[in-house]
Write an enzyme that holds these catalytic residues in place. Structure first.
Site, mmCIF file in Angstrom:
data_model
loop_
_atom_site.group_PDB
_atom_site.id
_atom_site.type_symbol
_atom_site.label_atom_id
_atom_site.label_comp_id
_atom_site.label_asym_id
_atom_site.label_seq_id
_atom_site.Cartn_x
_atom_site.Cartn_y
_atom_site.Cartn_z
ATOM 1 C CE1 TYR A 77 -4.123 1.830 0.252
ATOM 2 C CE2 TYR A 77 -2.672 3.390 1.352
ATOM 3 C CZ TYR A 77 -3.866 3.115 0.711
ATOM 4 O OH TYR A 77 -4.789 4.101 0.524
ATOM 5 C CG PHE A 129 -6.530 17.666 -24.821
ATOM 6 C CD1 PHE A 129 -6.582 17.180 -26.117
ATOM 7 C CD2 PHE A 129 -6.849 16.807 -23.785
ATOM 8 C CE1 PHE A 129 -6.949 15.861 -26.376
ATOM 9 C CE2 PHE A 129 -7.200 15.485 -24.032
ATOM 10 C CZ PHE A 129 -7.253 15.010 -25.334
ATOM 11 C CB THR A 130 -11.427 17.275 -24.637
ATOM 12 O OG1 THR A 130 -10.490 16.194 -24.558
ATOM 13 C CG2 THR A 130 -11.763 17.533 -26.091
ATOM 14 C CG ASP A 220 -0.681 17.715 -21.665
ATOM 15 O OD1 ASP A 220 -0.045 16.643 -21.595
ATOM 16 O OD2 ASP A 220 -1.887 17.770 -21.955
ATOM 17 C CE LYS A 263 -3.053 10.140 -24.558
ATOM 18 N NZ LYS A 263 -3.897 10.155 -23.366
ATOM 19 N NE ARG A 387 -10.676 14.559 -30.702
ATOM 20 C CZ ARG A 387 -10.666 14.519 -29.367
ATOM 21 N NH1 ARG A 387 -9.540 14.540 -28.701
ATOM 22 N NH2 ARG A 387 -11.784 14.472 -28.687
ATOM 23 C CG PHE A 454 -15.676 14.135 -27.345
ATOM 24 C CD1 PHE A 454 -15.548 15.304 -26.624
ATOM 25 C CD2 PHE A 454 -14.820 13.087 -27.050
ATOM 26 C CE1 PHE A 454 -14.588 15.433 -25.632
ATOM 27 C CE2 PHE A 454 -13.854 13.199 -26.068
ATOM 28 C CZ PHE A 454 -13.746 14.384 -25.353
HETATM 29 C C1 P70 Z 1 -6.311 10.867 -26.871
HETATM 30 C C2 P70 Z 1 -6.225 10.720 -25.368
HETATM 31 C C3 P70 Z 1 -5.495 12.231 -23.656
HETATM 32 C C4 P70 Z 1 -4.779 13.427 -23.246
HETATM 33 C C5 P70 Z 1 -4.025 14.182 -24.175
HETATM 34 C C6 P70 Z 1 -3.366 15.348 -23.759
HETATM 35 C C7 P70 Z 1 -2.585 16.177 -24.717
HETATM 36 C C8 P70 Z 1 -4.142 15.022 -21.574
HETATM 37 C C9 P70 Z 1 -4.834 13.867 -21.921
HETATM 38 C C10 P70 Z 1 -5.636 13.152 -20.872
HETATM 39 C C11 P70 Z 1 -7.502 10.220 -24.730
HETATM 40 C C12 P70 Z 1 -8.651 11.129 -24.972
HETATM 41 C C13 P70 Z 1 -8.981 12.100 -24.040
HETATM 42 C C14 P70 Z 1 -10.026 12.966 -24.296
HETATM 43 C C15 P70 Z 1 -10.703 12.893 -25.486
HETATM 44 C C16 P70 Z 1 -10.416 11.895 -26.396
HETATM 45 C C17 P70 Z 1 -9.379 11.027 -26.136
HETATM 46 N N1 P70 Z 1 -5.735 11.960 -24.852
HETATM 47 N N2 P70 Z 1 -3.458 15.729 -22.472
HETATM 48 O O1 P70 Z 1 -6.843 9.935 -27.504
HETATM 49 O O2 P70 Z 1 -4.991 11.994 -20.494
HETATM 50 O O3 P70 Z 1 -6.588 10.201 -21.223
HETATM 51 O O4 P70 Z 1 -4.695 9.716 -19.654
HETATM 52 O O5 P70 Z 1 -6.653 11.028 -18.896
HETATM 53 O O6 P70 Z 1 -3.949 13.813 -25.460
HETATM 54 O O7 P70 Z 1 -5.825 11.852 -27.433
HETATM 55 P P1 P70 Z 1 -5.783 10.665 -20.060
#
Ligand code: P70
Length: 462
Positions: A77, A129-130, A220, A263, A387, A454
């Site tokens: 733990y 970013f989303t 990031d 990634k 996207r 989305f």
């Molecule tokens: C993708 C994934 C994640 C991501 C990223 C960047 C530049 C942070 C994160 C979050 C998964 C994804 C996420 C949201 C919408 C669609 C797809 N990207 N910053 O496919 O990380 O997913 O580990 O929480 O690209 O691009 P995590």
């Protein structure tokens, strides 16, 4: 392909030891699956997909060494040996002092946003970013796009389309005052712009500007290894530096970073947050136990942290990055040779199809990029990701859709998973869909969830 472009070819610096069979489907199967999924590729069952280019996130193939590392999981733990190995890897390759593991990137985004944003503060960034923007907004921040204009134009050939526009940033600081800026949210590479890099010169200048105003820069680092490759390839003075050296230098101009290790770091799950300031670290270390888990595992198993530590070291190997980006570029060059509209230059993790170029007759509110993702799946069982306007969501103040200039469908390439022959099949399917473009009709949204719509939205044919 290398020969056709007058250069030597690359090849993967690995061989295949274990395979996973793929399932082929018929057009009838796919029509049924697509309707059941509400024309949303996130809602398809993986079993119904042939070549899965939805994302490069958590879909990478681990090496034999990483799998061996999984067996060395210290599932305690507290104080797991694997945590210390991960801490050492992040210090060595990214250079940050204090590490907090998280279950994935958005876990880290949540913590940094809660700790570093006061209600009403601005968070300038090089394109949204989303998940990042949502966590900033949930913490009371106002995201402000300060990327260079070139990034919003899919055909502009700028080599560093991820760069921050320092004039835009400076005028925001002048207008609002430095105390109204929470921090700079810098991403390398920029996902929504097409996987576009930030130059070393830009981050250096950003550091100088923010130092003058006492503003922090958080990175990031999700695809920062790929960003380092582009610096090595394109920026004067870096051709003879290793990816590892470039990565470390870039990070040295920032105050901390969050990471989706799913990634670059070649694992199926994991993330982290790392900072250089002890006081901020103490606050984050306290917050992580509320939302993720104890500060030495952050929602992960010991084995996950071990695979990540090994993956970080593998991820910065020059031959690995070269072949990884080489494969993405191979697909991009094939499509360009056939005059199919894609985002240029080809970015690090994906080829982004320009859905406006495919479907000039489909208005943005009829979701051209979502339509293209659906058509590609129907044609061949290839799964891609929208996207565009669906991903962009709504302005929290006005409730209106954001209308992003970029309306893209992403063919995202997982690392070490598919072969060049798969890329050929993908390119041919894209061409078939492009040839049928004039007959294609758009979609309407039938169900819209409140957050990150989305992922779970449903669509119907017009
Ligand atoms: C993708 C994934 C994640 C991501 C990223 C960047 C530049 C942070 C994160 C979050 C998964 C994804 C996420 C949201 C919408 C669609 C797809 N990207 N910053 O496919 O990380 O997913 O580990 O929480 O690209 O691009 P995590």
């Amino acid at each position: 392909m290398g020969q056709q472009f007058g250069r030597r070819s690359w090849a993967e610096p690995w061989k295949i030891k274990m395979v996973e069979p793929l399932r082929m489907t018929t057009k009838e199967d796919r029509e049924k699956a697509l309707v059941e999924a509400g024309f949303n590729t996130f809602l398809l069952k993986s079993e119904d997909v042939y070549i899965d280019l939805l994302t490069d996130s958590g879909t990478n193939a681990m090496s034999d060494r990483q799998w061996a590392g999984m067996m060395l999981g210290d599932e305690a733990y507290a104080g797991s040996r694997n945590f210390y190995n991960l801490e050492e890897a992040v210090r060595k390759y990214y250079g940050y002092k204090y590490l907090i593991p998280t279950h994935q990137g958005r876990g880290a985004e949540h913590l940094i946003s809660q700790a570093a944003i006061k209600k009403g503060q601005f968070v300038p960034g090089n394109m949204y970013f989303t998940t990042t923007r949502l966590h900033q907004e949930l913490a009371g921040g106002v995201f402000t796009d300060v990327i260079i204009d070139e990034a919003h134009n899919s055909q502009n050939p700028h080599p560093f389309k991820g760069n921050v526009d320092l004039e835009k940033l400076e005028s925001l600081i002048k207008r609002e005052g430095a105390e109204k800026i929470a921090y700079i949210s810098l991403a390398g590479t920029v996902n929504m712009a097409g996987g576009q890099p930030v130059s070393m010169a830009n981050v250096k200048a950003l550091r100088a500007l923010t130092d003058r105003h006492g503003i922090k820069v958080y990175l990031d680092a999700t695809r920062m290894v790929e960003n380092a490759y582009f610096i090595q390839e394109r920026e004067e003075g870096y051709a003879r530096k290793t990816i590892a050296e470039i990565l470390l230098e870039f990070c040295s101009y920032t105050d901390g970073a969050w990471m989706s290790a799913k990634k670059d770091s070649l694992v199926n799950i994991g993330g982290w947050l790392a900072v250089n300031n002890w006081t901020l670290f103490e606050e984050l270390r306290n917050l992580v136990v509320v939302y993720e888990g104890l500060h030495t595992y952050g929602g992960l198993a010991g084995r996950d942290m071990e695979a990540m530590a090994i993956g970080i070291a593998e991820s910065v190997a020059d031959d690995h990055v070269h072949s990884r980006i080489g494969q993405v570029r191979y697909l991009g060059e094939m499509l360009t040779a056939w005059n199919i509209p894609i985002v240029l230059p080809v970015g690090g993790h994906a080829v982004f199809l320009d859905a406006r170029g495919f479907y000039p007759h489909i208005p943005q509110i009829q979701f051209p990029a979502q339509t293209l993702a659906a058509e590609l799946y129907l044609d061949s069982g290839i799964r891609s990701m929208e996207r565009g306007i669906a991903s962009a969501g709504r302005d929290p103040k006005t409730g209106d859709h954001y209308y992003p200039r970029l309306e893209l469908t992403r063919l995202t390439i997982p690392r070490r998973v598919y072969t060049q022959a798969h890329m050929d099949v993908v390119a041919e399917s894209v061409r078939a869909v492009y040839e049928a473009r004039e007959k294609t009709q758009g979609l309407k949204m039938a169900y819209e969830p409140k957050y990150l719509r989305f992922f779970q939205a449903r669509f119907e044919r017009m």
